[in-house]
Design a protein around this motif. Structure first.
Motif, PDB file in Angstrom:
ATOM      1  N   GLY A   1       0.775  -1.232   0.000  1.00  0.00           N
ATOM      2  CA  GLY A   1       0.000   0.000   0.000  1.00  0.00           C
ATOM      3  C   GLY A   1       0.803   1.277   0.000  1.00  0.00           C
ATOM      4  N   GLN A   2       2.124   1.178   0.058  1.00  0.00           N
ATOM      5  CA  GLN A   2       2.944   2.384   0.038  1.00  0.00           C
ATOM      6  C   GLN A   2       3.118   2.870  -1.397  1.00  0.00           C
ATOM      7  OE1 GLN A   2       6.387   0.879   2.378  1.00  0.00           O
ATOM      8  NE2 GLN A   2       5.925   2.599   3.719  1.00  0.00           N
TER       9      GLN A   2
ATOM     10  N   ALA B   1      -4.814   5.664  -5.591  1.00  0.00           N
ATOM     11  CA  ALA B   1      -5.882   5.056  -4.791  1.00  0.00           C
ATOM     12  C   ALA B   1      -6.498   3.877  -5.529  1.00  0.00           C
ATOM     13  CB  ALA B   1      -6.948   6.104  -4.467  1.00  0.00           C
TER      14      ALA B   1
ATOM     15  N   THR C   1      -2.417   3.033   0.151  1.00  0.00           N
ATOM     16  CA  THR C   1      -3.010   3.490   1.409  1.00  0.00           C
ATOM     17  C   THR C   1      -2.164   4.587   2.056  1.00  0.00           C
ATOM     18  OG1 THR C   1      -1.857   1.715   2.606  1.00  0.00           O
ATOM     19  CG2 THR C   1      -4.127   1.287   1.881  1.00  0.00           C
ATOM     20  N   GLU C   2      -0.908   4.715   1.645  1.00  0.00           N
ATOM     21  CA  GLU C   2      -0.021   5.776   2.116  1.00  0.00           C
ATOM     22  C   GLU C   2       0.695   6.363   0.910  1.00  0.00           C
ATOM     23  OE1 GLU C   2       1.498   4.541   6.580  1.00  0.00           O
ATOM     24  OE2 GLU C   2       2.613   3.805   4.842  1.00  0.00           O
TER      25      GLU C   2
ATOM     26  N   ARG D   1      -2.129   9.529   4.481  1.00  0.00           N
ATOM     27  CA  ARG D   1      -2.804   8.235   4.518  1.00  0.00           C
ATOM     28  C   ARG D   1      -4.167   8.371   3.864  1.00  0.00           C
ATOM     29  NH1 ARG D   1       0.701   8.663   8.486  1.00  0.00           N
ATOM     30  NH2 ARG D   1       2.022   6.864   8.920  1.00  0.00           N
TER      31      ARG D   1
ATOM     32  N   GLY E   1      -7.741   6.178   1.997  1.00  0.00           N
ATOM     33  CA  GLY E   1      -8.498   4.931   2.007  1.00  0.00           C
ATOM     34  C   GLY E   1      -8.934   4.531   3.400  1.00  0.00           C
TER      35      GLY E   1
END
Length: 306
Positions: free
Chosen positions: A74-75, A104, A109-110, A304, A306
């Motif tokens: 997610g990074q 996204a 997520t980040e 951050r 989501g």
């Protein structure tokens, strides 16, 4: 006048570099390297280049992608830049929003972004939900007018080679790159793990100068290296300087970097740049020993989603 954001096209490469050099004069890049980086990006990175255009003129750029080699899912990263003479038109906001939507949808997520350490740039990031994380410094060395440390006598068992000496088998340099990159301070840990992808995306990059890249070899084993990226127009960038764990504390990174800088100056390069995480004390000390001076600071910011 209307600003639009669209995907980068290879024909935009010259303008891309023009904007980046104006916004970040201490970065070294070429049109060929920009096109190559996009063409060879790993599919899992979901790498996307964007341009902001006003009445047919490219005034801003952004690059966005997932940190697909990080062990933390997610990074992602996004770095928008606007030509300093074209700010205040909404190009930066539009570039950032378009990149965030892309990331996204790709599962981010980040989102991390490097932000110049100026009141205006930091305020821009913080208004859009980005919180400061960690600083890094850009450093410059005057190759034309400055004085490099003299070449030192090599310790027993140590020899200096160039990257070109490994053209037939660069795997030892891949292994050194992977090990040293893994130990660098980073919010998005990770590094090269696939040799064939490293060959395609790093070793064969038009930015990497094999002849100016220096390698310290100890008893036949690659121990340290200093990678050189050049633009062919007098500007030199230390892409990565590192020492393998078993050989640290012996001054081998200094030997390799000094060799590379001496040969770059002899080849006509006038300005040497590098970047260091502010927490990377050993490398900062090495660069100050060479005479590098901080010319700008960036602060990593994170949002951050989501």
């Amino acid at each position: 006048m209307t600003v639009i954001v669209r995907d980068f096209r290879p024909a935009d490469a010259e303008d891309w570099v023009r904007v980046r050099r104006a916004a970040l004069p201490f970065m070294v890049t070429t049109p060929e390297a920009v096109v190559f980086g996009l063409a060879t990006a790993h599919p899992d990175k979901r790498y996307r280049l964007l341009v902001a255009e006003e009445d047919g003129e490219i005034i801003g750029t952004a690059q966005a992608g997932l940190a697909h080699e990080s062990p933390r899912p997610g990074q992602a990263s996004c770095n928008p830049h606007v030509h300093p003479e074209r700010t205040g038109r909404g190009a930066g906001s539009l570039l950032l929003r378009t990149a965030e939507e892309h990331l996204a949808l790709a599962g981010a997520t980040e989102i991390y972004s490097w932000v110049l350490d100026t009141p205006g740039d930091r305020a821009f990031a913080e208004r859009r939900g980005y919180a400061p994380s960690r600083p890094a410094h850009f450093m410059r060395l005057d190759l034309a007018g400055g004085t490099l440390p003299p070449r030192q006598e090599l310790p027993a068992g140590v020899e200096l080679r160039t990257g070109a000496d490994f053209d037939d088998d660069p795997r030892p340099l891949f292994e050194a790159d992977a090990e040293t990159t893994a130990d660098e301070p980073s919010d998005t840990p990770g590094g090269p793990s696939d040799y064939e992808k490293w060959l395609a995306g790093t070793w064969r990059s038009p930015a990497l100068d094999h002849h100016l890249t220096s390698v310290a070899v100890v008893d036949g084993e690659v121990a340290a290296f200093s990678a050189a990226e050049c633009d062919g127009a007098g500007r030199y960038w230390s892409g990565m300087t590192g020492t393998r764990r078993a050989y640290r504390g012996r001054g081998l990174a200094k030997l390799a970097k000094n060799d590379s800088l001496h040969r770059a100056r002899a080849a006509g390069y006038t300005d040497a740049y590098t970047g260091n995480d502010a927490e990377n004390g050993p490398m900062l000390a090495i660069n100050r020993w060479f005479g590098y001076e901080i010319c700008a600071t960036e602060v990593r910011h994170v949002r951050r989603i989501g």
